[in-house]
Scaffold this active site. Structure first.
Site, PDB file in Angstrom:
ATOM      1  N   THR A   1      26.018  14.814 -21.653  1.00 11.03           N
ATOM      2  CA  THR A   1      25.580  16.076 -21.052  1.00 11.03           C
ATOM      3  C   THR A   1      24.069  16.038 -20.882  1.00 11.03           C
ATOM      4  O   THR A   1      23.343  15.673 -21.810  1.00 11.03           O
ATOM      5  CB  THR A   1      25.987  17.287 -21.908  1.00 11.03           C
ATOM      6  OG1 THR A   1      27.411  17.372 -21.953  1.00 11.03           O
ATOM      7  CG2 THR A   1      25.450  18.584 -21.317  1.00 11.03           C
TER       8      THR A   1
ATOM      9  N   PHE B   1      20.674  18.050 -20.370  1.00 14.07           N
ATOM     10  CA  PHE B   1      20.095  19.361 -20.648  1.00 14.07           C
ATOM     11  C   PHE B   1      18.712  19.451 -20.016  1.00 14.07           C
ATOM     12  O   PHE B   1      17.987  18.452 -19.927  1.00 14.07           O
ATOM     13  CB  PHE B   1      19.946  19.575 -22.155  1.00 14.07           C
ATOM     14  CG  PHE B   1      21.236  19.728 -22.898  1.00 14.07           C
ATOM     15  CD1 PHE B   1      21.736  20.989 -23.201  1.00 14.07           C
ATOM     16  CD2 PHE B   1      21.959  18.616 -23.315  1.00 14.07           C
ATOM     17  CE1 PHE B   1      22.926  21.136 -23.906  1.00 14.07           C
ATOM     18  CE2 PHE B   1      23.145  18.749 -24.007  1.00 14.07           C
ATOM     19  CZ  PHE B   1      23.637  20.018 -24.304  1.00 14.07           C
TER      20      PHE B   1
END
Length: 278
Positions: A170, A172
């Site tokens: 992921t 960010f």
């Protein structure tokens, strides 16, 4: 520093906060809207917002929130996501009939759950699902979340690394009230590669997107991401979010953005920031 994130303590986003910012005070937020509002209002110094997952794709709501708030992207971080099957103490894996978690986590473990005959049920958050499971005391239900969430809530890990694809990351974005633009490449002596994120709109005429992209191609600027989002209030017109390598302090990106301004009806630099190198 106070850093806001979406989710309960123990969420992947909180782990990313500690990995990126170090030993800071975290501010859990129920929603992405609340997370951005916390920064904008001064309730926190910055936020770490998930923007895309290598398996599930973009998190569109956070693109919209970036546009809605007068905030700046000041950094990025990539987190390797490793899911765990978590249960109450002394529960055996063969007892599990249902797994609860955030929809993305369930999707990333769909094959694993199917092979075990475990039914999936959506919850609002990965760490929140562990909290709910502990409160319920259920012995035929498991949660899918991080190792840290299991430790934080005193729960048992039945199995680690249950995601169907190990290449699960992921990305960010660190978002703050003040811009922190990296130095030009000539000044940084090549030590720190920069990335810039922009958003723009175009006239809905043939060739407009081609002309917009050509300002980068003509200058050999590396585009790392392009995302389109509906322009609210104007059906079938779009916002274009673009990430490219380079700082707005560099002459070549400056010229590209000036050139893009000739075609774009609106143009906003969301931030120039150091490119993450894991």
């Amino acid at each position: 520093m106070k850093i806001s994130f979406q989710g309960e303590p123990g969420a992947y986003s909180e782990q990313a906060v500690f990995n990126y910012f170090g030993n800071v005070e975290t501010v859990p937020c129920e929603s992405f809207d609340a997370m951005f509002d916390s920064v904008a209002s001064g309730g926190s110094d910055a936020a770490l917002a998930p923007i895309e997952n290598s398996l599930a794709g973009s998190i569109h709501q956070n693109y919209d929130l970036l546009l809605r708030h007068d905030l700046h992207i000041v950094g990025e971080y990539l987190l390797r996501v490793q899911h765990c099957l978590i249960a109450n103490p002394d529960v055996k894996k063969e007892d599990i009939k249902k797994a609860i978690s955030h929809p993305q986590a369930l999707g990333q473990c769909a094959g694993y759950l199917r092979n075990l005959g475990i039914k999936a049920e959506q919850a609002y958050d990965t760490a929140g699902s562990v909290k709910m499971l502990k409160e319920s005391g259920a012995r035929d239900v498991a949660a899918i979340a991080s190792k840290r969430a299991a430790e934080l809530y005193g729960m048992q890990i039945l199995e680690e690394g249950i995601e169907d694809n190990a290449e699960n990351y992921t990305r960010f974005l660190a978002v703050g009230r003040e811009a922190t633009v990296p130095a030009a490449l000539s000044e940084s002596k090549g030590k720190e590669e920069a990335k810039t994120s922009i958003v723009f709109t175009l006239k809905n005429v043939p060739g407009s997107l081609f002309k917009a992209m050509s300002v980068f191609a003509l200058r050999d600027i590396d585009l790392t991401k392009i995302e389109s989002r509906p322009l609210q209030g104007k059906p079938w017109e779009y916002l274009f979010y673009v990430d490219f390598i380079g700082s707005v302090e560099d002459e070549t990106p400056k010229r590209a953005l000036d050139h893009l301004g000739e075609y774009a009806t609106t143009l906003r630099v969301l931030g120039s920031y150091p490119r993450f190198r894991g």
